[in-house]
Design a protein around this motif. Sequence first.
Motif, PDB file in Angstrom:
ATOM      1  N   THR A 191     -32.767   2.125  -3.639  1.00 20.81           N
ATOM      2  CA  THR A 191     -33.406   1.049  -2.893  1.00 20.81           C
ATOM      3  C   THR A 191     -34.255   1.643  -1.783  1.00 20.81           C
ATOM      4  OG1 THR A 191     -33.022  -1.044  -1.715  1.00 20.81           O
ATOM      5  CG2 THR A 191     -31.511   0.763  -1.249  1.00 20.81           C
ATOM      6  N   ASP A 192     -35.078   0.833  -1.185  1.00 22.84           N
ATOM      7  CA  ASP A 192     -35.867   1.259  -0.032  1.00 22.84           C
ATOM      8  C   ASP A 192     -34.934   1.318   1.178  1.00 22.84           C
ATOM      9  OD1 ASP A 192     -37.600   1.714   2.016  1.00 22.84           O
ATOM     10  OD2 ASP A 192     -38.778  -0.111   1.744  1.00 22.84           O
ATOM     11  N   GLU A 193     -34.470   2.512   1.508  1.00 23.23           N
ATOM     12  CA  GLU A 193     -33.480   2.655   2.571  1.00 23.23           C
ATOM     13  C   GLU A 193     -34.070   2.421   3.956  1.00 23.23           C
ATOM     14  OE1 GLU A 193     -31.144   6.172   2.192  1.00 23.23           O
ATOM     15  OE2 GLU A 193     -30.436   5.638   0.175  1.00 23.23           O
ATOM     16  N   GLU A 194     -35.387   2.422   4.060  1.00 25.22           N
ATOM     17  CA  GLU A 194     -36.026   2.137   5.346  1.00 25.22           C
ATOM     18  C   GLU A 194     -36.086   0.641   5.622  1.00 25.22           C
ATOM     19  OE1 GLU A 194     -36.816   4.593   7.419  1.00 25.22           O
ATOM     20  OE2 GLU A 194     -36.003   5.935   5.889  1.00 25.22           O
TER      21      GLU A 194
ATOM     22  N   GLU B 299     -28.898  -4.878  12.526  1.00 29.62           N
ATOM     23  CA  GLU B 299     -30.157  -5.547  12.852  1.00 29.62           C
ATOM     24  C   GLU B 299     -30.543  -6.584  11.799  1.00 29.62           C
ATOM     25  OE1 GLU B 299     -33.287  -2.861  13.885  1.00 29.62           O
ATOM     26  OE2 GLU B 299     -32.078  -1.811  15.397  1.00 29.62           O
ATOM     27  N   ASN B 300     -30.693  -6.150  10.533  1.00 29.16           N
ATOM     28  CA  ASN B 300     -31.017  -7.140   9.495  1.00 29.16           C
ATOM     29  C   ASN B 300     -29.955  -7.213   8.406  1.00 29.16           C
ATOM     30  OD1 ASN B 300     -31.609  -4.669   8.348  1.00 29.16           O
ATOM     31  ND2 ASN B 300     -33.645  -5.236   7.639  1.00 29.16           N
TER      32      ASN B 300
ATOM     33  N   ASP C   4     -20.044  -8.470   4.703  1.00 28.86           N
ATOM     34  CA  ASP C   4     -20.893  -8.998   5.777  1.00 28.86           C
ATOM     35  C   ASP C   4     -22.333  -8.512   5.612  1.00 28.86           C
ATOM     36  OD1 ASP C   4     -21.485 -10.409   8.134  1.00 28.86           O
ATOM     37  OD2 ASP C   4     -21.109  -8.655   9.399  1.00 28.86           O
ATOM     38  N   LEU C   5     -22.891  -8.643   4.421  1.00 32.76           N
ATOM     39  CA  LEU C   5     -24.245  -8.153   4.182  1.00 32.76           C
ATOM     40  C   LEU C   5     -25.292  -9.022   4.888  1.00 32.76           C
ATOM     41  CD1 LEU C   5     -24.263  -7.051   0.439  1.00 32.76           C
ATOM     42  CD2 LEU C   5     -24.693  -5.607   2.426  1.00 32.76           C
ATOM     43  N   ARG C   6     -25.371 -10.265   4.478  1.00 37.11           N
ATOM     44  CA  ARG C   6     -26.343 -11.206   5.054  1.00 37.11           C
ATOM     45  C   ARG C   6     -25.638 -12.500   5.416  1.00 37.11           C
ATOM     46  NH1 ARG C   6     -31.880 -10.164   3.826  1.00 37.11           N
ATOM     47  NH2 ARG C   6     -32.084  -7.981   3.180  1.00 37.11           N
ATOM     48  N   GLU C   7     -26.296 -13.330   6.211  1.00 35.06           N
ATOM     49  CA  GLU C   7     -25.695 -14.605   6.622  1.00 35.06           C
ATOM     50  C   GLU C   7     -25.298 -15.446   5.414  1.00 35.06           C
ATOM     51  OE1 GLU C   7     -27.697 -16.924   9.517  1.00 35.06           O
ATOM     52  OE2 GLU C   7     -28.349 -15.196  10.711  1.00 35.06           O
ATOM     53  N   LYS C   8     -26.143 -15.453   4.387  1.00 32.58           N
ATOM     54  CA  LYS C   8     -25.914 -16.361   3.258  1.00 32.58           C
ATOM     55  C   LYS C   8     -24.765 -15.923   2.359  1.00 32.58           C
ATOM     56  CE  LYS C   8     -29.334 -14.115   0.265  1.00 32.58           C
ATOM     57  NZ  LYS C   8     -30.577 -14.305  -0.525  1.00 32.58           N
ATOM     58  N   ASN C   9     -24.390 -14.639   2.396  1.00 33.05           N
ATOM     59  CA  ASN C   9     -23.320 -14.188   1.501  1.00 33.05           C
ATOM     60  C   ASN C   9     -22.205 -13.448   2.223  1.00 33.05           C
ATOM     61  OD1 ASN C   9     -24.530 -11.761   2.097  1.00 33.05           O
ATOM     62  ND2 ASN C   9     -25.074 -11.221  -0.003  1.00 33.05           N
ATOM     63  N   SER C  10     -22.112 -13.634   3.541  1.00 33.33           N
ATOM     64  CA  SER C  10     -21.098 -12.941   4.326  1.00 33.33           C
ATOM     65  C   SER C  10     -19.764 -13.684   4.249  1.00 33.33           C
ATOM     66  CB  SER C  10     -21.545 -12.820   5.783  1.00 33.33           C
ATOM     67  OG  SER C  10     -20.467 -12.383   6.598  1.00 33.33           O
TER      68      SER C  10
ATOM     69  N   PRO D 106     -36.312  -3.123  -2.306  1.00 30.42           N
ATOM     70  CA  PRO D 106     -35.345  -3.266  -1.206  1.00 30.42           C
ATOM     71  C   PRO D 106     -34.261  -4.286  -1.547  1.00 30.42           C
ATOM     72  CG  PRO D 106     -37.426  -4.344  -0.638  1.00 30.42           C
ATOM     73  CD  PRO D 106     -37.643  -3.628  -1.927  1.00 30.42           C
ATOM     74  N   PHE D 107     -33.025  -3.825  -1.663  1.00 26.97           N
ATOM     75  CA  PHE D 107     -31.908  -4.669  -2.093  1.00 26.97           C
ATOM     76  C   PHE D 107     -30.699  -4.306  -1.255  1.00 26.97           C
ATOM     77  CE2 PHE D 107     -29.147  -5.921  -6.022  1.00 26.97           C
ATOM     78  CZ  PHE D 107     -28.781  -7.098  -5.378  1.00 26.97           C
ATOM     79  N   ASP D 108     -30.187  -5.282  -0.491  1.00 30.30           N
ATOM     80  CA  ASP D 108     -29.115  -4.997   0.461  1.00 30.30           C
ATOM     81  C   ASP D 108     -27.856  -4.462  -0.218  1.00 30.30           C
ATOM     82  OD1 ASP D 108     -28.507  -7.384  -0.763  1.00 30.30           O
ATOM     83  OD2 ASP D 108     -28.227  -8.538   1.064  1.00 30.30           O
ATOM     84  N   LEU D 109     -27.514  -5.000  -1.387  1.00 28.18           N
ATOM     85  CA  LEU D 109     -26.310  -4.553  -2.082  1.00 28.18           C
ATOM     86  C   LEU D 109     -26.424  -3.083  -2.486  1.00 28.18           C
ATOM     87  CD1 LEU D 109     -23.566  -5.161  -3.371  1.00 28.18           C
ATOM     88  CD2 LEU D 109     -24.777  -5.938  -5.407  1.00 28.18           C
ATOM     89  N   LEU D 110     -27.603  -2.679  -2.961  1.00 26.03           N
ATOM     90  CA  LEU D 110     -27.783  -1.289  -3.356  1.00 26.03           C
ATOM     91  C   LEU D 110     -27.865  -0.374  -2.140  1.00 26.03           C
ATOM     92  CD1 LEU D 110     -30.233  -1.643  -6.372  1.00 26.03           C
ATOM     93  CD2 LEU D 110     -27.791  -1.127  -6.410  1.00 26.03           C
ATOM     94  N   TYR D 111     -28.334  -0.893  -1.016  1.00 22.11           N
ATOM     95  CA  TYR D 111     -28.295  -0.103   0.216  1.00 22.11           C
ATOM     96  C   TYR D 111     -26.845   0.193   0.586  1.00 22.11           C
ATOM     97  CZ  TYR D 111     -28.848   1.244   5.099  1.00 22.11           C
ATOM     98  OH  TYR D 111     -28.783   1.930   6.289  1.00 22.11           O
ATOM     99  N   TRP D 112     -25.999  -0.830   0.532  1.00 23.33           N
ATOM    100  CA  TRP D 112     -24.568  -0.629   0.791  1.00 23.33           C
ATOM    101  C   TRP D 112     -23.968   0.346  -0.210  1.00 23.33           C
ATOM    102  CZ3 TRP D 112     -20.746  -1.909  -2.783  1.00 23.33           C
ATOM    103  CH2 TRP D 112     -19.424  -1.741  -2.339  1.00 23.33           C
TER     104      TRP D 112
END
Length: 602
Positions: A216-219, A225-226, A272-278, A433-439
């Motif tokens: 994923t785009d790690e940047e 923060e997000n 606790d990735l994002r508000e919608k799926n935390s 950019p994918f939050d799950l793959l960043y984790w």
Amino acid sequence: MADQQGKTDDIPKHPDPQEFARSMQEIAEHGQRLVSDFLSRQASGQPTMPFGDPLNVGEAFLDMTARMMANPSKIMEAQFNLWQEYMALWQNAAQRWLGQETEPLVQPEKGDYRFRDEMWQENEVYDFIKQSYLLTSRWMLGLVHDVEGQDSPVAKKVDFYTRQFVDAMAPTNFVMTNPQVLRTAIETNGESLLHGLEHMLADLERGKGQLRITMTDEEAFKVGENIVTTPGSVVYENRLMQLIQYSPTTEMVNKRPLLIVPPWINKYYILDLREKNSFIRWAVSQGHTVFTISWVNPDESYRDVTFDDYLMEGPVAALDAIEEATGERTVNAIGYCLGGTLLGVLLAWLHAKGQGDRVASATHFTTMLDFSDPGELGVFIDPTTLEHLEKEMFERGYLDGAEMATTFNMLRSNDLIWSFVVNNYLMGKEPFPFDLLYWNSDSTRMPAAMHSFYLRRFYLENALREPGAVRVAGVDVDLSKVKTPAYFLSAREDHIAPWISTFRGSHLYSGPVKFVLAASGHIAGVINPPAANKYCHWTSSSRSKNPETWLGAATTHQGSWWPDWAKWVDKHGGGPVPARHPGNGLAAIEDAPGRYVKMRAV
């Protein structure tokens, strides 16, 4: 033949041959310079590649071959069946070239997205390549799977590594047999291949000579923060963990706080990735005073830290800190995966100490207590493999997070390895950019002593299910003495903690147990907020110890299991009290998510 002409028109037009040749020559020269630069940078400190067979794969295949040769008639039968299928495939292909409609002999399995490009269906050549691969892979997997006389561990190892080979050899993984890759190379005059080479060399450099695929785009993400943004404070810390208390969003909360014990094999913020799926944010909104353990990312100085230390400096220390912060001695507790295994040990330890009342209810997310069938992870855990792993761990002081991540990625190689090889290297695209793959890429290390104990005593010996066979922190662990009401949540397609095993483990307690089975896998089956309205879950009043009998009597419920758990845990909430805020009991050390979760393994 009109249909044939229409299909030909769908194929991208080739560029001018001379122009394309010049472009490819320039790209080849550029690529050669890139490789030369990379090799010069790697000239010093080149990693030593391991020799021998640390995973004991060779022995497993030798055993399989010997057993296979003992029944040559079965091999001949399989070869003859494959030959017949190829003859039928040639006949179908010839009919298609003549413009006739034919039904495919074999189709990709449901969920196999490698062949979704329309050219795999519409173009006769690519359709033939696809079907010949699927026939051959089916033949190969069937051949090794049906060998008689193999014991289960050897059979699973052979089957697993055969599938790794089959997946690696897919035509989608090669430039000349992937229509999408070829189309992109033509449209970009070969620039996509150059970008892919740059990506591959960058990943090799990032892995210090070993390929560490960027998923994923790690940047695009920054913890605190997000992603990982639920408000709260770190109110306690020691060398192994920080304890986070989250800020309430309701005026009244349950009297009993909620303690979450995540696995330390990866970071807690999958909850606790994002508000919608935390899940954490949602649990706070349901009126819980939520505390979460955030484990440290250990280095070589933690080599001698034991499983005992993780128990005493993890949930036991957290219980004491929560009591000081809220005045409440009793909590409701959740353990996820390995954190759930630790929660089971905690319950047995507390009951042995006469402190069983400190946990009013225990919830286990995808947790194994009985390791008799550890699924595909068992492929990596046999005496020979474990000895090699222990040697490396004790030399280094820890198990490297990248090695652990590679192991888990191999369990779903098409999704977590080869899809990125195609996208990043063959197509030359940037990772999405994918939050799950960043984790998933934010790996953690395992202290050598602790991890060796865990793998040997739990996975290899399956000693945890035996009363008194495992001693932790001065107590002979006996799960049968646990009377705490428990909620077991498992996932039907879980490849890390198979639901059959988690179901068996749920019967080790002597108290009341509710078992719930969710659709999907180890992550999606758990992180399934109600608002998403996805998947389903099963509940059953059956007391059968047979998992299939239990499932046969179960009721299907559409959507998330979270509301079902909320009703269950509220019965153990202790009644409403005014909301508690971080810092009112224990002084806040820093804002959530704290320092520990930001420690990255490099």
